[in-house]
Design an enzyme around this catalytic site. Structure first.
Site, PDB file in Angstrom:
ATOM      1  N   LEU A 146       0.882  -1.358   0.119  1.00  0.00           N
ATOM      2  CA  LEU A 146      -0.002  -0.041  -0.078  1.00  0.00           C
ATOM      3  C   LEU A 146       0.907   1.273   0.016  1.00  0.00           C
ATOM      4  O   LEU A 146       1.913   1.244   0.795  1.00  0.00           O
ATOM      5  CB  LEU A 146      -0.948  -0.077   1.490  1.00  0.00           C
ATOM      6  CG  LEU A 146      -1.803  -1.107   1.204  1.00  0.00           C
ATOM      7  CD1 LEU A 146      -2.630  -1.132   2.472  1.00  0.00           C
ATOM      8  CD2 LEU A 146      -2.942  -1.066   0.111  1.00  0.00           C
ATOM      9  N   LYS A 170       5.280  -0.046  13.266  1.00  0.00           N
ATOM     10  CA  LYS A 170       4.873   0.762  12.414  1.00  0.00           C
ATOM     11  C   LYS A 170       4.274   1.856  12.619  1.00  0.00           C
ATOM     12  O   LYS A 170       4.656   2.985  11.646  1.00  0.00           O
ATOM     13  CB  LYS A 170       3.767  -0.242  11.551  1.00  0.00           C
ATOM     14  CG  LYS A 170       4.121  -1.618  10.739  1.00  0.00           C
ATOM     15  CD  LYS A 170       2.895  -2.502  10.415  1.00  0.00           C
ATOM     16  CE  LYS A 170       3.836  -3.794   9.719  1.00  0.00           C
ATOM     17  NZ  LYS A 170       2.507  -4.454   9.179  1.00  0.00           N
ATOM     18  N   ASP A 179       5.516  -5.670  16.305  1.00  0.00           N
ATOM     19  CA  ASP A 179       5.500  -5.291  14.833  1.00  0.00           C
ATOM     20  C   ASP A 179       4.410  -4.048  14.596  1.00  0.00           C
ATOM     21  O   ASP A 179       5.098  -3.043  13.777  1.00  0.00           O
ATOM     22  CB  ASP A 179       4.824  -6.294  14.007  1.00  0.00           C
ATOM     23  CG  ASP A 179       5.013  -6.167  12.605  1.00  0.00           C
ATOM     24  OD1 ASP A 179       6.334  -5.970  12.174  1.00  0.00           O
ATOM     25  OD2 ASP A 179       4.008  -6.000  11.838  1.00  0.00           O
TER      26      ASP A 179
END
Length: 812
Positions: free
Chosen positions: A610, A679, A675
């Site tokens: 994306l 981000k 994780d």
């Protein structure tokens, strides 16, 4: 009348000479021709070696002579039939005289220039005589000794031609010569007393030009083993091609700067008479080659790029030079007296320094002599001691029409700068036919390829990739490259080559590009690897437009990014560790990327394929400010909670997510929230906020025992053990008619991640499968956020994100 010259490679053996005779036969049907030949193969080198060896060991010298003899008798046996006995007798006699000279060298223990010139002459004397007799088998041919026609001074090894006598001799002979073909030896000549001399380096080409000028030839043809003068050295630049037409001056410039097809003095006699010169390939005679003439047809404004290696830069520098005449005179006079050739000159307009380029083997001698010449000024501190820099090369961009085009210098130096090629000195003549730069010899190959791409391959850009990590993502990425190869070339004018591949055990390199159809086999047969060895190999490859690609989740790999960036090698990574490491390291990577003009792209760190980071960068670069980010950023967690219910076990759903490639190799990284925290940290930093990973509140949903496991096996066992815990989490959300989503939030400098109950009216509620969604609230989007939504996990979409970053670099 045409003059044809065939070099050593063209007459190296019997098969090659047959090809030469075929060309001669075809040309002689339409023109009377003079054919100038070099010595067979390596004969001249062997003759010199034999002479030097004779000083110390006559037995070994005679063994070398035997090698020379065998080659020549083999050619006679293969090509001469009618007069074989006569030719053998004459060649035997010539070799006997050579043997006597070697014995004289041994007995006298002396090898003078006069004797060495005589020794060197035997190569062309033998080759021209033998080829002439081979030609007589089917053609109207004769042989003439060049020593009887070309008269020189007494400089035996680099003789200067007496053109007045020489031209008279040549015209007189050819006026009386009735044969269609005349074979002549190149390189050899004699002085006024009839003593053998030689014309020095490039002597055979020079010989041919002398004949062409004297005879007012229609054309001089130089037959060699390449199809003309190339835009660059084809051994170094694979995309180089033969130049159709070029001017005398351009050919001289390219020859001076290393184009070995032609030696500059060769052009002078032909240039004075404006005789066209054509460079042809003996082994591909149908190729047009390169035509050198006074008025070539218009072509590219840059005709070629050439270079000379093993150059040293000598600098005379000091404030005491300013306004004082005579420094330049003394500098060049000293070098001239020592017969040291200057190949490059540049001087600062302030008169503070003069730089000259000389061949490296002359540098030490030049330094010593110049230190002596300027010893008084050096002692009085008026100037510095002579500065010498070694291991350099000169690269030159050549074109007679360059003066008519603005910005060529800028293009040249911008292209070199983008590829981290440091320029040490620059020179440009007032005629603007040549722009020269001194660079590190190590960068010569990269510089040639860079400039060739800039001036001759504008329509096709080449990227050279070095890929580490070929698991799920890496394998898909290589497959996508192979699939899109033709499309990229035809539609984006982009050629992408994978030069190196590595996994945790092996690495493989191919400077011409690894065949992506069988890369697995090549890698399996590769050499053992480490991160250091792979980086060293990438650096040594020194390719233009190099890109290092990290498809791993390995911290050690992320720690070498800075090394690549400092070498002006771009980095593309889906590994989040570097950008989520301490803030100073993140900023350092960004700074180094800008300083060394190497891209550092990590779009796939957030949202796989994306365009989340790219969109955020565009917002910030255009002056927008981010106030709030809400996002579901874990495709793996979204997949897990979209598939987990009372009819399934949490263990089985997580195992399925890992099997389908949605999680990291260690699924605990995803499920622990680390994780997702990385981000949102990356998005916060890209929004302009200074944050560390520990600043992010992590509301973990895993039991403490699961978080403390050290292996995947123990982790999965803990999920089974605590199944009731996960069922309670699901039931609590279900009872509220909500869905479970693992949400990351950033609001005015603060961030948190954790599992949330999402009601039906929320934009996150209908997020299916492994999709991600990001909501950016900014100055321009204060109420209705900018939304990016789509597949956020999986090897294919992550690989496509890596691919997209590679394309961004290509379009830079």
């Amino acid at each position: 009348m045409k003059v044809l010259k065939f070099g050593g490679s063209s007459v190296a053996n019997s098969e090659n000479i047959k090809q030469v005779l075929s060309i001669v036969a075809k040309t002689s049907k339409e023109h009377k021709i003079a054919v100038v030949v070099s010595a067979f193969g390596k004969t001249t080198n062997n003759l010199i070696e034999g002479a030097n060896t004779a000083l110390v060991d006559i037995k070994v010298a005679k063994e070398i002579l035997e090698t020379i003899k065998n080659l020549h008798f083999q050619v006679i046996d293969d090509l001469v039939k009618t007069h074989k006995n006569e030719v053998i007798q004459e060649v035997t006699s010539i070799l006997h005289r050579l043997n006597s000279i070697y014995e004289g060298i041994f007995l006298l223990q002396e090898l003078s220039d006069k004797t060495l010139a005589k020794v060197c002459s035997f190569g062309e004397r033998l080759s021209s005589y033998i080829i002439a007799n081979a030609a007589k088998e089917n053609l109207d041919a004769t042989h003439k000794e060049s020593r009887e026609l070309i008269i020189t001074n007494d400089d035996f090894l680099n003789a200067q031609v007496n053109f007045k006598i020489t031209n008279k001799n040549i015209t007189s002979f050819f006026d009386e010569n009735t044969h269609q073909i005349t074979l002549l030896g190149g390189f050899i000549s004699s002085n006024i007393d009839g003593k053998t001399t030689t014309l020095g380096r490039g002597g055979s080409d020079f010989t041919a030009a002398i004949y062409a000028a004297a005879l007012q030839a229609d054309e001089l043809q130089i037959w060699t083993d390449v199809s003309g003068m190339y835009t660059a050295n084809p051994r170094v630049v694979k995309q180089a091609y033969a130049i159709p037409e070029i001017s005398y001056e351009e050919a001289m410039e390219l020859s001076h700067f290393g184009a070995k097809v032609l030696y500059p003095p060769t052009i002078q006699p032909a240039l004075r008479k404006e005789i066209p010169i054509r460079i042809k390939n003996t082994f591909e005679p149908e190729n047009a080659g390169t035509l050198i003439s006074k008025n070539p047809k218009n072509g590219n404004e840059v005709k070629g790029i050439s270079h000379i290696e093993d150059i040293s830069l000598i600098t005379l520098e000091g404030g005491g030079m300013i306004g004082i005449p005579g420094f330049s005179k003394r500098l060049f006079e000293t070098l001239s007296m020592a017969k040291i050739n200057v190949v490059f000159i540049t001087q600062a307009s302030s008169e503070h320094s003069i730089c000259v380029g000389v061949y490296e083997n002359d540098a030490k001698k030049a330094q010593h002599l110049l230190d002596e010449t300027f010893s008084i000024e050096i002692d009085r501190k008026k100037i510095k001691p002579i500065i010498v820099e070694n291991d350099l090369a000169i690269i030159a961009v050549v074109g007679e029409s360059m003066k008519n085009y603005q910005g060529l210098s800028g293009q040249m130096f911008s292209a070199l700068g983008r590829n981290n090629v440091n320029v040490r000195a620059i020179a440009q003549g007032s005629s603007e036919k040549n722009i020269s730069a001194v660079i590190n010899k190590y960068d010569a190959k990269k510089a040639l390829n860079t400039l060739h791409e800039q001036f001759f391959e504008e329509k096709t850009k080449q990227l050279n990739l070095f890929v580490t990590g070929v698991g799920n993502v890496g394998e898909r990425f290589l497959a996508q490259l192979q699939q899109q190869k033709k499309f990229l070339k035809e539609n984006l004018k982009l050629k992408i080559r994978v030069i190196g591949i590595s996994n945790s055990r092996k690495m493989v390199f191919d400077n011409d590009g690894i065949n992506l159809k069988n890369w697995k086999e090549a890698l399996e047969n590769g050499e053992p690897t480490t991160l250091e060895k792979f980086h060293k190999k990438v650096k040594e490859s020194n390719h233009i437009n190099s890109v290092f690609i990290d498809n791993t989740a390995n911290q050690a790999v992320s720690e070498v990014y800075e090394k690549y960036l400092r070498d002006s090698i771009s980095v593309v990574t889906c590994n989040k560790i570097a950008c989520a490491s301490n803030f100073d390291n993140y900023k350092t990577l960004k700074h180094v990327s800008r300083k060394y003009n190497a891209s550092f792209l990590f779009e796939t760190n957030v949202g796989a394929g994306l365009p989340i980071i790219d969109t955020l960068k565009n917002l910030i670069n255009s002056g927008d400010r981010v106030h709030k980010i809400q996002a579901v950023l874990s495709g793996s967690l979204n997949f897990v909670f979209n598939n987990f219910d009372e009819d399934s076990t949490f263990h089985d759903v997580v195992a399925q997510a890992q099997a389908e490639g949605y999680t990291e190799p260690d699924p605990k990284i995803d499920l622990s929230g680390v994780d997702v925290a990385r981000k949102i940290l990356i998005l916060a930093r890209e929004s302009g906020y200074k944050m560390e990973l520990e600043d992010i509140v992590n509301n973990a949903f895993l039991p403490k025992e699961s978080l403390q496991t050290t292996t995947n096996e123990d982790f999965y066992a803990s999920l089974v053990k605590h199944e009731n815990h996960f069922q309670e989490i699901y039931n609590e959300a279900n009872n509220k008619n909500c869905r479970l989503k693992y949400v990351a939030e950033f609001v005015n400098g603060k961030a948190n991640v954790g599992l949330q109950h999402i009601p039906a009216e929320h934009p996150f509620y209908n997020l299916e499968g492994s999709d991600n969604i990001v909501l950016f609230f900014t100055d321009r989007y204060p109420e209705n956020p900018l939304i990016i939504k789509g597949a956020g996990a999986g090897a294919d979409v992550t690989a496509s994100g890596i691919f997209a970053d590679v394309i961004r670099i290509a379009n830079k």
